[in-house]
Motif scaffolding. Sequence first.
Motif, PDB file in Angstrom:
ATOM      1  N   ASP A  65       0.815  -1.209   0.000  1.00  0.00           N
ATOM      2  CA  ASP A  65       0.000   0.000   0.000  1.00  0.00           C
ATOM      3  C   ASP A  65       0.858   1.273   0.000  1.00  0.00           C
ATOM      4  O   ASP A  65       0.357   2.356  -0.251  1.00  0.00           O
ATOM      5  CB  ASP A  65      -0.893   0.032   1.258  1.00  0.00           C
ATOM      6  CG  ASP A  65      -1.858  -1.150   1.281  1.00  0.00           C
ATOM      7  OD1 ASP A  65      -2.176  -1.654   0.200  1.00  0.00           O
ATOM      8  OD2 ASP A  65      -2.282  -1.531   2.378  1.00  0.00           O
ATOM      9  N   THR A  66       2.140   1.162   0.322  1.00  0.00           N
ATOM     10  CA  THR A  66       2.978   2.338   0.510  1.00  0.00           C
ATOM     11  C   THR A  66       3.732   2.710  -0.759  1.00  0.00           C
ATOM     12  O   THR A  66       4.085   1.841  -1.562  1.00  0.00           O
ATOM     13  CB  THR A  66       4.000   2.080   1.638  1.00  0.00           C
ATOM     14  OG1 THR A  66       4.737   0.895   1.333  1.00  0.00           O
ATOM     15  CG2 THR A  66       3.306   1.901   2.963  1.00  0.00           C
ATOM     16  N   HIS A  67       3.980   4.008  -0.896  1.00  0.00           N
ATOM     17  CA  HIS A  67       4.799   4.505  -2.005  1.00  0.00           C
ATOM     18  C   HIS A  67       6.270   4.263  -1.676  1.00  0.00           C
ATOM     19  O   HIS A  67       6.707   4.464  -0.542  1.00  0.00           O
ATOM     20  CB  HIS A  67       4.531   5.993  -2.213  1.00  0.00           C
ATOM     21  CG  HIS A  67       5.408   6.626  -3.248  1.00  0.00           C
ATOM     22  ND1 HIS A  67       5.275   6.352  -4.595  1.00  0.00           N
ATOM     23  CD2 HIS A  67       6.455   7.495  -3.115  1.00  0.00           C
ATOM     24  CE1 HIS A  67       6.192   7.036  -5.253  1.00  0.00           C
ATOM     25  NE2 HIS A  67       6.915   7.734  -4.391  1.00  0.00           N
ATOM     26  N   TYR A  68       7.025   3.853  -2.659  1.00  0.00           N
ATOM     27  CA  TYR A  68       8.439   3.533  -2.418  1.00  0.00           C
ATOM     28  C   TYR A  68       9.251   4.795  -2.161  1.00  0.00           C
ATOM     29  O   TYR A  68       9.190   5.762  -2.911  1.00  0.00           O
ATOM     30  CB  TYR A  68       9.026   2.787  -3.614  1.00  0.00           C
ATOM     31  CG  TYR A  68      10.518   2.536  -3.475  1.00  0.00           C
ATOM     32  CD1 TYR A  68      10.993   1.585  -2.574  1.00  0.00           C
ATOM     33  CD2 TYR A  68      11.441   3.262  -4.224  1.00  0.00           C
ATOM     34  CE1 TYR A  68      12.349   1.352  -2.434  1.00  0.00           C
ATOM     35  CE2 TYR A  68      12.801   3.037  -4.087  1.00  0.00           C
ATOM     36  CZ  TYR A  68      13.252   2.078  -3.192  1.00  0.00           C
ATOM     37  OH  TYR A  68      14.597   1.853  -3.051  1.00  0.00           O
ATOM     38  N   GLU A  69      10.015   4.776  -1.073  1.00  0.00           N
ATOM     39  CA  GLU A  69      10.982   5.828  -0.774  1.00  0.00           C
ATOM     40  C   GLU A  69      12.281   5.145  -0.379  1.00  0.00           C
ATOM     41  O   GLU A  69      12.326   4.364   0.571  1.00  0.00           O
ATOM     42  CB  GLU A  69      10.473   6.725   0.355  1.00  0.00           C
ATOM     43  CG  GLU A  69      11.363   7.929   0.604  1.00  0.00           C
ATOM     44  CD  GLU A  69      10.768   8.882   1.629  1.00  0.00           C
ATOM     45  OE1 GLU A  69      11.552   9.655   2.238  1.00  0.00           O
ATOM     46  OE2 GLU A  69       9.538   8.867   1.818  1.00  0.00           O
ATOM     47  N   GLU A  70      13.328   5.423  -1.113  1.00  0.00           N
ATOM     48  CA  GLU A  70      14.568   4.661  -0.939  1.00  0.00           C
ATOM     49  C   GLU A  70      15.276   5.032   0.357  1.00  0.00           C
ATOM     50  O   GLU A  70      15.100   6.141   0.898  1.00  0.00           O
ATOM     51  CB  GLU A  70      15.496   4.891  -2.128  1.00  0.00           C
ATOM     52  CG  GLU A  70      16.050   6.294  -2.244  1.00  0.00           C
ATOM     53  CD  GLU A  70      16.975   6.434  -3.438  1.00  0.00           C
ATOM     54  OE1 GLU A  70      17.920   7.250  -3.369  1.00  0.00           O
ATOM     55  OE2 GLU A  70      16.758   5.746  -4.443  1.00  0.00           O
ATOM     56  N   PRO A  71      16.076   4.080   0.897  1.00  0.00           N
ATOM     57  CA  PRO A  71      16.847   4.345   2.128  1.00  0.00           C
ATOM     58  C   PRO A  71      17.806   5.518   1.920  1.00  0.00           C
ATOM     59  O   PRO A  71      18.353   5.710   0.836  1.00  0.00           O
ATOM     60  CB  PRO A  71      17.591   3.032   2.355  1.00  0.00           C
ATOM     61  CG  PRO A  71      16.786   1.998   1.641  1.00  0.00           C
ATOM     62  CD  PRO A  71      16.226   2.697   0.444  1.00  0.00           C
ATOM     63  N   GLY A  88      11.522  -0.168   0.692  1.00  0.00           N
ATOM     64  CA  GLY A  88      11.492   1.262   0.977  1.00  0.00           C
ATOM     65  C   GLY A  88      11.437   1.505   2.467  1.00  0.00           C
ATOM     66  O   GLY A  88      11.115   0.606   3.254  1.00  0.00           O
ATOM     67  N   ILE A  89      11.711   2.730   2.873  1.00  0.00           N
ATOM     68  CA  ILE A  89      11.835   3.001   4.306  1.00  0.00           C
ATOM     69  C   ILE A  89      10.486   2.990   5.024  1.00  0.00           C
ATOM     70  O   ILE A  89      10.442   2.948   6.257  1.00  0.00           O
ATOM     71  CB  ILE A  89      12.557   4.341   4.569  1.00  0.00           C
ATOM     72  CG1 ILE A  89      11.769   5.502   3.957  1.00  0.00           C
ATOM     73  CG2 ILE A  89      13.971   4.300   4.035  1.00  0.00           C
ATOM     74  CD1 ILE A  89      12.335   6.878   4.342  1.00  0.00           C
ATOM     75  N   HIS A  90       9.365   3.015   4.257  1.00  0.00           N
ATOM     76  CA  HIS A  90       8.053   2.986   4.902  1.00  0.00           C
ATOM     77  C   HIS A  90       7.337   1.652   4.696  1.00  0.00           C
ATOM     78  O   HIS A  90       6.172   1.516   5.079  1.00  0.00           O
ATOM     79  CB  HIS A  90       7.180   4.123   4.374  1.00  0.00           C
ATOM     80  CG  HIS A  90       7.756   5.484   4.612  1.00  0.00           C
ATOM     81  ND1 HIS A  90       8.031   5.960   5.875  1.00  0.00           N
ATOM     82  CD2 HIS A  90       8.151   6.457   3.736  1.00  0.00           C
ATOM     83  CE1 HIS A  90       8.559   7.176   5.787  1.00  0.00           C
ATOM     84  NE2 HIS A  90       8.647   7.500   4.502  1.00  0.00           N
ATOM     85  N   ASP A  91       8.009   0.676   4.104  1.00  0.00           N
ATOM     86  CA  ASP A  91       7.402  -0.637   3.879  1.00  0.00           C
ATOM     87  C   ASP A  91       7.330  -1.420   5.180  1.00  0.00           C
ATOM     88  O   ASP A  91       8.281  -1.449   5.965  1.00  0.00           O
ATOM     89  CB  ASP A  91       8.216  -1.438   2.855  1.00  0.00           C
ATOM     90  CG  ASP A  91       8.206  -0.786   1.484  1.00  0.00           C
ATOM     91  OD1 ASP A  91       7.345   0.072   1.258  1.00  0.00           O
ATOM     92  OD2 ASP A  91       9.061  -1.143   0.651  1.00  0.00           O
ATOM     93  N   ASP A  92       6.198  -2.061   5.400  1.00  0.00           N
ATOM     94  CA  ASP A  92       5.951  -2.829   6.625  1.00  0.00           C
ATOM     95  C   ASP A  92       6.581  -4.214   6.515  1.00  0.00           C
ATOM     96  O   ASP A  92       6.388  -4.927   5.534  1.00  0.00           O
ATOM     97  CB  ASP A  92       4.442  -2.952   6.850  1.00  0.00           C
ATOM     98  CG  ASP A  92       4.103  -3.570   8.187  1.00  0.00           C
ATOM     99  OD1 ASP A  92       4.269  -4.802   8.330  1.00  0.00           O
ATOM    100  OD2 ASP A  92       3.653  -2.835   9.083  1.00  0.00           O
ATOM    101  N   ASN A 106       8.777  -0.659  10.169  1.00  0.00           N
ATOM    102  CA  ASN A 106       9.362  -0.245   8.896  1.00  0.00           C
ATOM    103  C   ASN A 106      10.779   0.266   9.118  1.00  0.00           C
ATOM    104  O   ASN A 106      11.203   0.512  10.256  1.00  0.00           O
ATOM    105  CB  ASN A 106       8.492   0.794   8.187  1.00  0.00           C
ATOM    106  CG  ASN A 106       8.305   2.069   8.992  1.00  0.00           C
ATOM    107  OD1 ASN A 106       9.278   2.740   9.343  1.00  0.00           O
ATOM    108  ND2 ASN A 106       7.055   2.417   9.293  1.00  0.00           N
ATOM    109  N   ILE A 107      11.518   0.441   8.036  1.00  0.00           N
ATOM    110  CA  ILE A 107      12.933   0.792   8.114  1.00  0.00           C
ATOM    111  C   ILE A 107      13.151   2.127   8.815  1.00  0.00           C
ATOM    112  O   ILE A 107      14.028   2.268   9.666  1.00  0.00           O
ATOM    113  CB  ILE A 107      13.553   0.827   6.697  1.00  0.00           C
ATOM    114  CG1 ILE A 107      13.536  -0.573   6.076  1.00  0.00           C
ATOM    115  CG2 ILE A 107      14.964   1.387   6.741  1.00  0.00           C
ATOM    116  CD1 ILE A 107      14.443  -1.578   6.737  1.00  0.00           C
ATOM    117  N   ALA A 108      12.326   3.125   8.478  1.00  0.00           N
ATOM    118  CA  ALA A 108      12.503   4.449   9.072  1.00  0.00           C
ATOM    119  C   ALA A 108      12.325   4.396  10.586  1.00  0.00           C
ATOM    120  O   ALA A 108      13.133   4.940  11.349  1.00  0.00           O
ATOM    121  CB  ALA A 108      11.512   5.438   8.454  1.00  0.00           C
ATOM    122  N   ALA A 109      11.252   3.738  11.036  1.00  0.00           N
ATOM    123  CA  ALA A 109      10.985   3.656  12.480  1.00  0.00           C
ATOM    124  C   ALA A 109      12.028   2.804  13.186  1.00  0.00           C
ATOM    125  O   ALA A 109      12.456   3.123  14.302  1.00  0.00           O
ATOM    126  CB  ALA A 109       9.582   3.091  12.707  1.00  0.00           C
TER     127      ALA A 109
END
Length: 774
Positions: free
Chosen positions: A395-401, A423-427, A463-466
Amino acid sequence: RVLSETAEVVCLTDERESIASEPAENLASTTTPENLIYVMYTSGSTGQAKGVAVTHRSVMRLVRGANYVELGAEQVLLQLAPMTFDASTFEVWGALLNGGRLVIAPPGPLSLEEIGRAVREGEVTTLWLTAGLFHQTVDERPTDLRGVRQLLAGGDVLSPRHVRRVIEASADTVLINGYGPTENTTFTACHRMTEVQKIGESVSIGRPISNTQIYILDGGMRPVPVGVVGELYTGGDGLARGYLGQAAVTAERFVPNPFSGEGGARLYRTGDVARYLEDGRIEFLGRVDEQVKVRGYRIEPGEVEAAVSECEGVRECVVLVGEDAHGEKLLVGYVVMEAQHELSTRALKEHLRERLPEYMIPTTFITLDELPLTPNGKVDRRALPALDGSRSQLDTHYEEPRTNLEKSLAKMWQDVLGVETVGIHDDFFELGGTSLRVVVFVNRLEQRLRVHLPVKALFSAPNIAALAQYLKEHYAQTVSALDENDGELLSLMTGLEPATGSWSPLVEIQPGNGKPPLFFVHPVGGNVFCYFNLARGLGTDQPFYALQAKGLHDIHHSHTRIEEMASYYVEHLRAVQPTGPYRIGGWSLGGVVAFEMAQQLKACGDEVHMLALIDSPSPSAFGGMKREDDLSQLAGFAIDLGFTQQHLSRSVDDVKQLSLDEQLSYLLERALAEDLVPAGMELDHLHRLFRVFKTNREALRAYVPGVYAGRVTYFRAVGNDASNPEDMPNGWHELALGGVDVYQLPGDHYSILKQPHVDALAQCIEQRVREHGQ
């Protein structure tokens, strides 16, 4: 026409007297009901063509005196199916043997519009459609079905949503779900549907039609109880002779009927999986050869498809087993969405969690414009696209690390989850993360960063960011070294310890809302994933904490005594709930540790309102037990991983000759092959799990419990074998002065915490919690 030279031309007028002298009686027929009427070839599920030899009796049973459909002079049937498809048997002879009218559809493949025109112009009253055509017609051209009084559909699973639409649209239409293999002449069971409110989450195939018997049997050809899955066998007048010229295959599939006193009576093994519903109707669940095993669980894809089809916006669905980049098996859902609806994986999974256990929820979903169909109108599963590791299901838009830390974490997720990009917001869990993949990832993180990630951190920071932010807050020194250096992660991390003492044995599985929390202790393996289904079964408003073993991670050594474990866990339990009354428990060894915790809490003056022991062995059963050798402990460890004897390819004597390293290597090899552990699990991690298992077993053997002044609630799995004796609760009667309340529950020692049995356990625990007040 050009007549052959031997043809004789007869003038009826000139020969009138001669013709009149001929007998007027019908010619004598020597045909019997057992004579062959046709041979129809079908590939079935094997792809190998077989000629099904059908008799006159079988066709008569299908269309004369039928109880599933009305056939007579007033009925108009459309012959839509090709003559090589057994639905044509019903269409042609259903009309001609009952004085009805048969409308012949135009030749060749027809569009939905052309089929609708044939129905309207022919004034068709009785129509048969494959499931695929039925779904397409209801979606695209529902008005073409006006005037059809009897609509039969089948050949595959019907969507409940489409069935409801038809019934709601016309009170004059009877919708009939028809099920049956060619070997039993078109229909074996049918379900007539006229009331929307009686359509559940799946469409039943109903009951046997006239002069037909159905049996649902287990592997020993014994009838199964209501609700239990078995293979569907069928017999009666519709049964074919067998397969033309294939005696061996005929003998394999057409077997003697053990329930009939009639000599030579046979049953056909359909290879279909089904179960009886409470009202006697039958629910079709798929094929025996489609039954799949994923991560040690046996799954009927038909059950999953039925649940997915009930999700809002899903028009059609097929569930198959795919493989990720590591070759690990996982469930894949192929869905066709309704117009104006887009696939939301998160919403879909939330819906499924209300209906299915976690292991039955597809890891990933792929959206299609339409499901591919075979020439006979069935879903062509072989034509479905393979899993490609793409992001199409997210469901998330890809945002690279962005940082070195995020890039390193993303690379680990790619390896562990078998996906191309992260991506950094992928679960983590929407990408295919499972409880065992959590184990692999945490192990990789420990090896590379030399830090331990608490299991609960991945649930709160999925997710990666969190997750990167969490690591920055708790492991500042490590993260600082990584972000200031462009080198590879492996070369940077050399023995750095956590910046804070943040590790805790306490795992928050479910935060809940307002209720007093429950605390459950790990079993002998040390992990707490076994409690996830139980927590969910208790409701999302019930706070649920689990206590995991220290020794699972390199930075800690295992406790060697039950008393030490209990004291350590009580200390961390008080960090969440400083004062009683407490509600604690555990499965297997976890119950023993919880028992000791209850004693220590009581000794400090705290109240324990519930002490729940889930199939826990009494310490007296282990007292004085001789120390086990490595092979004996390894056997117990293998069972704890989910092994059965069928999983092992070497004899015990053979394994005895191996060193411990070789034994564990063999165990890991077999566990990977049988999907009992995730692809990517390494020998080092299995060694660590085995050390925890051995230490906990030894602690149990050495434990000498005191007498407990309170009351114990014991949940007994009634399906246990001799290794877990029937009188297991008796040892607890001697230790609990307040008495023991025993609940007999379905399942064995291991399945009591798995679906479907865990729901009964959750209900009993919820009842005990209510009895002691909120």
